[in-house]
Design a protein around this motif. Structure first.
Motif, short mmCIF file in Angstrom:
data_model
loop_
_atom_site.label_atom_id
_atom_site.label_comp_id
_atom_site.label_asym_id
_atom_site.label_seq_id
_atom_site.Cartn_x
_atom_site.Cartn_y
_atom_site.Cartn_z
N THR A 10 -6.20 -9.61 9.15
CA THR A 10 -6.33 -8.58 8.12
C THR A 10 -6.46 -9.28 6.78
OG1 THR A 10 -4.71 -7.34 9.44
CG2 THR A 10 -5.33 -6.39 7.33
N TYR B 188 -5.59 11.38 10.31
CA TYR B 188 -5.16 10.22 9.54
C TYR B 188 -6.35 9.38 9.10
CZ TYR B 188 -2.84 6.52 7.44
OH TYR B 188 -2.46 5.65 6.47
N ARG C 106 -11.33 5.96 1.73
CA ARG C 106 -10.32 6.67 0.97
C ARG C 106 -10.91 7.03 -0.38
NH1 ARG C 106 -8.38 7.84 5.27
NH2 ARG C 106 -6.77 6.60 6.27
N HIS D 270 0.82 -1.21 0.00
CA HIS D 270 0.00 0.00 0.00
C HIS D 270 0.86 1.26 0.00
CE1 HIS D 270 -1.73 3.30 2.53
NE2 HIS D 270 -2.73 3.14 1.70
N PRO E 21 2.02 -2.61 10.49
CA PRO E 21 1.44 -2.23 9.19
C PRO E 21 0.02 -1.67 9.26
CG PRO E 21 1.25 -4.58 9.51
CD PRO E 21 1.95 -4.05 10.73
N PHE E 22 -0.51 -1.40 10.47
CA PHE E 22 -1.96 -1.14 10.59
C PHE E 22 -2.45 0.07 9.81
CE2 PHE E 22 -0.81 -3.53 14.41
CZ PHE E 22 -1.55 -4.68 14.14
N VAL E 23 -1.57 1.02 9.48
CA VAL E 23 -2.03 2.12 8.64
C VAL E 23 -1.31 2.11 7.29
CG1 VAL E 23 -2.87 3.59 10.50
CG2 VAL E 23 -0.47 3.75 9.84
N GLY E 24 -0.63 1.02 7.01
CA GLY E 24 -0.02 0.86 5.69
C GLY E 24 1.01 1.92 5.36
N MET F 281 -7.55 1.92 -3.68
CA MET F 281 -8.01 1.14 -2.52
C MET F 281 -9.12 1.92 -1.82
SD MET F 281 -7.64 0.69 0.89
CE MET F 281 -6.19 1.07 1.82
N VAL G 135 -9.16 -2.62 2.80
CA VAL G 135 -8.51 -3.47 3.81
C VAL G 135 -9.55 -3.85 4.87
CG1 VAL G 135 -6.72 -3.54 5.59
CG2 VAL G 135 -6.28 -2.38 3.42
N MET H 221 -6.91 -8.34 2.49
CA MET H 221 -7.00 -7.25 1.49
C MET H 221 -6.73 -7.76 0.08
SD MET H 221 -3.57 -5.29 2.73
CE MET H 221 -3.39 -6.01 4.33
O1 LIG Z 1 -5.44 3.91 6.18
C1 LIG Z 1 -5.16 3.58 5.04
O2 LIG Z 1 -5.55 4.22 4.06
C2 LIG Z 1 -4.28 2.36 4.82
C3 LIG Z 1 -4.87 1.16 5.43
C4 LIG Z 1 -4.01 -0.04 5.34
C5 LIG Z 1 -3.26 -0.32 4.24
C6 LIG Z 1 -2.49 -1.46 4.19
C7 LIG Z 1 -2.46 -2.32 5.27
C8 LIG Z 1 -3.22 -2.04 6.39
O3 LIG Z 1 -3.21 -2.90 7.43
C9 LIG Z 1 -3.98 -0.89 6.42
#
Ligand SMILES: O=C(O)CCc1cccc(O)c1
Length: 481
Positions: free
Chosen positions: A215, A377, A89, A46, A292-295, A71, A204, A217
């Motif tokens: 998770t 965010y 998004r 991502h 990785p929670f917000v990629g 995405m 995701v 995706m």
């Molecule tokens: O917040 C976002 O736009 C990204 C979210 C995301 C992307 C990839 C992996 C993941 O665990 C969350």
């Protein structure tokens, strides 16, 4: 030491982008990688539209759009797959003119970057080249390199950028250590290919079940990724037996997908305590590791080198003093710490706690909107602004709102052509001014009137209470008034 190349260590996406950005600023680059062949396994999946700004300046944004897909956002599910919350998004053109979030297959991105390096000229790539030592002198660094056959040679560099990943050699050689910002977390990561498209939401899916956080995706084409938190004492092999994996994948309809690889990963929240010694600098995973929670893992690294390249080019060319390089750590480290902490916090809010946490999760997630950094965010995909310093003046009302953030890459009409603001800003510093209903951009003494086609810049300036913003070469707002 003028004329010596910049040595970039690590030919992953961050190192290769650094090489392209430096070459575009006229520097000779030597790109070293300890692997004899490119990595062919997917890792990052991502990128957001802020990180795309770096790829655009490296000349590969259009290529990236061709290999990625928009995405839809992040959907939080409970153990029964019911939606608890959703952060959307923008799949069309966001404020930077691209989808706010994109999924991609990392080997595709690496191939794109390699092709750009081949076209660029001025970048010598050496694979199977392991850095074993650095000797620093005044304004130069001798890089001691061992090749695949065990032979050693020296490369004299004007500067060294360590983009050599989580197990960075350069980090150790410059005397830096990783500092923990959270506890490590063991997860199973499974890459999948499905024989037919799976009817899943194109975003995701985060399963917030404390008993088995997971998770899922869609990536690109027939590729999907599944991740599941391992319980204490559990191994990846415990979850990848056919019956267990079938049960884990079934809620997403992915039980018949082919497993491309399954591996245990330790998610870490760490930032290096030191990012520079003299002309040796760190960027990417060598400097920070994020859950990785917000990629944001790769995006952070791409923004590191986007913000470093113009500074390094100015210092190496003798156009700026060495102190400009002090701003690399001063700007990037607090930003990385804020984002890594945000990822760790969101990870805890989404997946933490014992069984008792599950009923309260909906209320906890509702609180996300009340914490400004989390809300920015979660709802607008904005990463934290850079802190104030010599290159970011956050004083005054407009400065507090806009300085340290990215100017929108808005659609504009200038000199009779339709383009994006960045095409007018060029490669150096610029000043954007709004006055008497006219927007103007000043670059190196040249003044261009721009028509704000969608009103994005006008609305952004108004919301920031600003009429004039100074923009750095990396598109970061330096000051606003
Ligand atoms: O917040 C976002 O736009 C990204 C979210 C995301 C992307 C990839 C992996 C993941 O665990 C969350």
């Amino acid at each position: 030491m003028s004329g010596a190349p910049v040595v970039v260590v690590g030919a992953g996406p961050v190192g290769t982008t650094a090489a392209l950005l430096l070459a575009r600023r006229g520097l000779e680059v030597v790109l070293l990688d300890r692997r004899s062949r490119p990595h062919d396994l997917p890792r990052a999946v991502h990128l957001d539209d802020e990180a795309l700004r770096a790829l655009a300046d490296a000349g590969v944004a259009d290529g990236f759009l061709a290999l990625s897909r928009p995405m839809a956002g992040l959907r939080l599910l409970d153990a029964g797959q019911r939606t608890l919350a959703e952060f959307r998004r923008e799949p069309g053109a966001g404020r930077h003119g691209w989808p706010q979030a994109s999924m991609f297959h990392q080997p595709d991105l690496e191939e794109l970057l390699r092709a750009a390096v081949d076209r660029a000229g001025g970048i010598a790539v050496h694979r199977g080249a392991e850095v074993v030592g650095l000797t620093e002198a005044d304004r130069s660094v001798t890089v001691h390199v061992r090749d695949g056959s065990g032979g050693c040679r020296d490369v004299v560099a004007s500067a060294v950028v360590g983009c050599d990943g989580a197990h960075s050699t350069v980090r150790g050689l410059l005397g830096a250590r990783m500092r923990d910002l959270g506890r490590p977390d063991r997860w199973l990561v499974v890459d999948l290919r499905a024989p037919a498209p799976l009817p899943v939401w194109p975003g995701v899916h985060q399963v917030c079940d404390p008993a088995r956080a997971a998770t899922f995706m869609p990536v690109t084409g027939d590729r999907y990724r599944f991740e599941a938190r391992l319980r204490p004492g559990e191994t990846a092999a415990d979850l990848t037996g056919p019956a267990t994996l079938h049960a884990l994948l079934a809620p997403f309809g992915a039980q018949d997908a082919e497993v491309v690889r399954a591996a245990e990963y330790v998610y870490r929240a760490q930032v290096a305590d030191r990012w520079r010694r003299g002309r040796v600098l760190l960027a990417g995973d060598a400097a920070h590791l994020t859950p990785p929670f917000v990629g944001q893992g790769l995006g952070l690294g791409l923004r590191d080198v986007h913000q470093l390249a113009w500074k390094l080019a100015a210092v190496v060319a003798g156009a700026a003093g060495e102190e400009l390089l002090d701003t690399h750590q001063a700007e990037r480290r607090p930003h990385a710490r804020a984002l890594v902490r945000l990822a760790a916090l969101l990870g805890r809010l989404m997946t933490g706690g014992g069984a008792a946490a599950a009923p309260a999760r909906r209320a906890v997630l509702a609180a996300v909107g009340r914490v400004p950094a989390l809300a920015a965010y979660a709802t607008d995909s904005r990463t934290p602004a850079l802190r104030g310093g010599p290159l970011v003046d956050r004083r005054g009302r407009a400065g507090r709102r806009l300085a340290g953030t990215l100017v929108p890459r808005a659609r504009v009409r200038a000199d009779g052509r339709d383009c994006r603001l960045d095409d007018v800003l060029g490669a150096g510093p610029a000043v954007l001014t709004a006055g008497d209903g006219v927007l103007t951009v000043e670059t190196g003494g040249r003044r261009t009137e721009v028509d704000d086609v969608d009103g994005v810049l006008t609305a952004w300036l108004r919301a920031g209470r600003a009429t004039t913003v100074a923009v750095r070469p990396d598109r970061v707002v330096r000051s606003a008034s």
